[in-house]
Motif scaffolding. Structure first.
Motif, PDB file in Angstrom:
ATOM      1  N   ASP A 120      49.475 -11.503  42.568  1.00 41.24           N
ATOM      2  CA  ASP A 120      49.583 -12.816  43.206  1.00 41.24           C
ATOM      3  C   ASP A 120      50.490 -12.724  44.427  1.00 41.24           C
ATOM      4  OD1 ASP A 120      48.159 -13.936  41.110  1.00 41.24           O
ATOM      5  OD2 ASP A 120      49.953 -14.621  40.047  1.00 41.24           O
ATOM      6  N   VAL A 121      50.028 -13.326  45.513  1.00 42.92           N
ATOM      7  CA  VAL A 121      50.925 -13.567  46.658  1.00 42.92           C
ATOM      8  C   VAL A 121      51.060 -15.083  46.710  1.00 42.92           C
ATOM      9  CG1 VAL A 121      51.249 -13.309  49.136  1.00 42.92           C
ATOM     10  CG2 VAL A 121      50.117 -11.507  47.829  1.00 42.92           C
ATOM     11  N   LYS A 122      52.198 -15.560  46.239  1.00 44.48           N
ATOM     12  CA  LYS A 122      52.310 -17.007  46.008  1.00 44.48           C
ATOM     13  C   LYS A 122      52.369 -17.790  47.302  1.00 44.48           C
ATOM     14  CE  LYS A 122      52.712 -16.556  41.486  1.00 44.48           C
ATOM     15  NZ  LYS A 122      51.642 -17.015  40.600  1.00 44.48           N
ATOM     16  N   SER A 123      52.973 -17.189  48.329  1.00 41.01           N
ATOM     17  CA  SER A 123      53.102 -17.907  49.605  1.00 41.01           C
ATOM     18  C   SER A 123      53.645 -16.943  50.661  1.00 41.01           C
ATOM     19  CB  SER A 123      54.050 -19.104  49.442  1.00 41.01           C
ATOM     20  OG  SER A 123      53.997 -19.931  50.596  1.00 41.01           O
ATOM     21  N   SER A 124      53.958 -17.486  51.815  1.00 42.19           N
ATOM     22  CA  SER A 124      54.695 -16.719  52.831  1.00 42.19           C
ATOM     23  C   SER A 124      56.103 -16.474  52.280  1.00 42.19           C
ATOM     24  CB  SER A 124      54.782 -17.532  54.122  1.00 42.19           C
ATOM     25  OG  SER A 124      55.425 -18.768  53.840  1.00 42.19           O
ATOM     26  N   PRO A 125      56.848 -15.511  52.812  1.00 39.97           N
ATOM     27  CA  PRO A 125      58.204 -15.277  52.283  1.00 39.97           C
ATOM     28  C   PRO A 125      59.040 -16.548  52.233  1.00 39.97           C
ATOM     29  CG  PRO A 125      57.599 -13.514  53.775  1.00 39.97           C
ATOM     30  CD  PRO A 125      56.482 -14.515  53.844  1.00 39.97           C
ATOM     31  N   LYS A 169      48.789 -24.236  56.732  1.00 41.89           N
ATOM     32  CA  LYS A 169      48.279 -23.117  57.539  1.00 41.89           C
ATOM     33  C   LYS A 169      49.364 -22.114  57.905  1.00 41.89           C
ATOM     34  CE  LYS A 169      43.924 -24.181  59.665  1.00 41.89           C
ATOM     35  NZ  LYS A 169      43.167 -24.539  60.868  1.00 41.89           N
ATOM     36  N   SER A 170      50.568 -22.619  58.168  1.00 49.84           N
ATOM     37  CA  SER A 170      51.606 -21.672  58.592  1.00 49.84           C
ATOM     38  C   SER A 170      51.997 -20.728  57.448  1.00 49.84           C
ATOM     39  CB  SER A 170      52.826 -22.406  59.158  1.00 49.84           C
ATOM     40  OG  SER A 170      53.475 -23.104  58.139  1.00 49.84           O
ATOM     41  N   ASP A 171      51.859 -21.192  56.198  1.00 52.27           N
ATOM     42  CA  ASP A 171      52.098 -20.264  55.080  1.00 52.27           C
ATOM     43  C   ASP A 171      51.095 -19.107  55.132  1.00 52.27           C
ATOM     44  OD1 ASP A 171      54.266 -21.549  53.703  1.00 52.27           O
ATOM     45  OD2 ASP A 171      52.861 -23.108  53.113  1.00 52.27           O
ATOM     46  N   PHE A 172      49.855 -19.433  55.514  1.00 54.36           N
ATOM     47  CA  PHE A 172      48.843 -18.373  55.534  1.00 54.36           C
ATOM     48  C   PHE A 172      49.030 -17.429  56.727  1.00 54.36           C
ATOM     49  CE2 PHE A 172      47.258 -21.363  52.532  1.00 54.36           C
ATOM     50  CZ  PHE A 172      46.922 -20.516  51.490  1.00 54.36           C
ATOM     51  N   GLU A 173      49.648 -17.919  57.773  1.00 50.59           N
ATOM     52  CA  GLU A 173      50.012 -16.992  58.864  1.00 50.59           C
ATOM     53  C   GLU A 173      51.035 -15.987  58.351  1.00 50.59           C
ATOM     54  OE1 GLU A 173      49.300 -19.872  62.734  1.00 50.59           O
ATOM     55  OE2 GLU A 173      51.251 -19.862  61.770  1.00 50.59           O
ATOM     56  N   GLY A 174      52.002 -16.501  57.579  1.00 50.13           N
ATOM     57  CA  GLY A 174      53.028 -15.616  57.006  1.00 50.13           C
ATOM     58  C   GLY A 174      52.428 -14.636  56.015  1.00 50.13           C
ATOM     59  N   LEU A 212      39.890 -22.527  55.655  1.00 55.22           N
ATOM     60  CA  LEU A 212      41.104 -21.728  55.497  1.00 55.22           C
ATOM     61  C   LEU A 212      40.776 -20.231  55.436  1.00 55.22           C
ATOM     62  CD1 LEU A 212      44.087 -22.273  55.224  1.00 55.22           C
ATOM     63  CD2 LEU A 212      43.768 -22.594  52.774  1.00 55.22           C
ATOM     64  N   CYS A 213      39.700 -19.917  54.724  1.00 56.12           N
ATOM     65  CA  CYS A 213      39.287 -18.520  54.591  1.00 56.12           C
ATOM     66  C   CYS A 213      38.925 -17.952  55.974  1.00 56.12           C
ATOM     67  CB  CYS A 213      38.105 -18.433  53.622  1.00 56.12           C
ATOM     68  SG  CYS A 213      37.617 -16.756  53.251  1.00 56.12           S
ATOM     69  N   SER A 214      38.195 -18.719  56.765  1.00 56.84           N
ATOM     70  CA  SER A 214      37.846 -18.251  58.130  1.00 56.84           C
ATOM     71  C   SER A 214      39.113 -18.063  58.956  1.00 56.84           C
ATOM     72  CB  SER A 214      36.976 -19.270  58.871  1.00 56.84           C
ATOM     73  OG  SER A 214      35.861 -19.561  58.134  1.00 56.84           O
ATOM     74  N   PHE A 215      40.049 -18.990  58.781  1.00 63.18           N
ATOM     75  CA  PHE A 215      41.321 -18.907  59.518  1.00 63.18           C
ATOM     76  C   PHE A 215      42.044 -17.597  59.175  1.00 63.18           C
ATOM     77  CE2 PHE A 215      45.957 -19.941  59.470  1.00 63.18           C
ATOM     78  CZ  PHE A 215      46.135 -20.116  60.840  1.00 63.18           C
ATOM     79  N   VAL A 216      42.116 -17.277  57.868  1.00 64.13           N
ATOM     80  CA  VAL A 216      42.827 -16.056  57.452  1.00 64.13           C
ATOM     81  C   VAL A 216      42.082 -14.809  57.933  1.00 64.13           C
ATOM     82  CG1 VAL A 216      43.716 -14.751  55.465  1.00 64.13           C
ATOM     83  CG2 VAL A 216      43.886 -17.250  55.483  1.00 64.13           C
ATOM     84  N   LYS A 217      40.746 -14.857  57.854  1.00 66.83           N
ATOM     85  CA  LYS A 217      39.954 -13.725  58.364  1.00 66.83           C
ATOM     86  C   LYS A 217      40.237 -13.513  59.848  1.00 66.83           C
ATOM     87  CE  LYS A 217      35.819 -13.659  55.536  1.00 66.83           C
ATOM     88  NZ  LYS A 217      34.473 -14.195  55.432  1.00 66.83           N
TER      89      LYS A 217
END
Ligand code: SF4
Length: 228
Positions: A120-125, A169-174, A212-217
């Motif tokens: 699991d990666v729960k979130s950005s640091p 979204k910023s969590d997913f950038e992290g 969100l998935c497209s954003f992370v890709k």
């Protein structure tokens, strides 16, 4: 080993394999969205190791592997012996972990003691504290992520259960910064359940999850959806 539960058959928990799933008792996190909240405390064993192995031996030729989930399985003092015993019986071993017990994970991965790790990666640091419900050694988690990406002994995946009131979204950038070069990463849609640890969590819609998935890709991570 404290085994809090046993699911005798699953096609979902171990990618491309038939398996049973062992749920270990106790967890060092308190994720508000946890849907195994009945076993994250120090609950008594539901079945003994002997009973489990009696069951497992009876499934030779019918099941490919065993998922060890929780709770946090790496809290169990004899987890490595347990994995070795399962493999000795001829089954594959998949480990589900929150990555916080880094030294134990390092031993397992560097010695190739299991076949698949789902971390699991729960979130950005910066988001870990609120996502895990308390104090967490984030550095240990980051070390576990780097370990899995840099080794080639054990197959693995990363995954995040996505909760609207905990992730933006910023969590997913992290997260994307952490997962550059990772083999695979899954976004799992949060779904409500009666056993959830804290009420009030909400999932993103199917369309929002796809976006969100497209954003992370787009951030260079091999990301897919699960449960959508
Ligand atoms: S969701 Fe969080 S609290 Fe629940 S078992 Fe996993 S790491 Fe522990």
């Amino acid at each position: 080993m404290k085994i809090a539960g046993l699911q005798k058959f699953t096609l979902l928990d171990y990618p491309e394999h038939t398996a049973c799933t062992v749920f270990t008792a106790g967890c060092n996190f308190r994720c508000p969205f946890c849907h195994n909240s009945d076993i994250i405390y120090n609950v008594p064993s539901a079945i003994s190791q002997d009973e489990f192995f009696e069951f497992l031996v009876s499934r030779k030729g019918k099941l490919d592997g065993v998922c060890i989930s929780g709770g946090e399985p790496l809290l169990q003092p004899d987890i490595i012996d347990f994995m070795q015993k399962i493999r000795k019986e001829g089954f594959l071993v998949k480990l589900d972990t929150n990555g916080s017990m880094h030294e134990k994970l390092r031993k397992i991965v560097s010695e190739g003691l299991c076949d698949y790790v789902a971390m699991d990666v729960k979130s950005s640091p910066g988001g870990y504290f609120k996502t895990c419900g308390g104090m967490v050694n984030v550095q240990a988690v980051l070390d576990s992520i780097s370990l899995l990406i840099s080794q080639n002994k054990v197959d693995y995946e990363f995954r995040t259960t996505v909760v609207k009131n905990l992730h933006n979204k910023s969590d997913f950038e992290g997260i994307a910064d952490l997962l550059k070069g990772a083999k695979r990463y899954f976004l799992q849609q949060y779904k409500n359940s009666p056993k959830v640890l804290k009420k009030g969590c909400e999932g993103y819609s199917d369309d929002e999850m796809r976006e969100l998935c497209s954003f992370v890709k787009g951030l260079g991570v091999n990301c897919s959806l699960r449960g959508v």
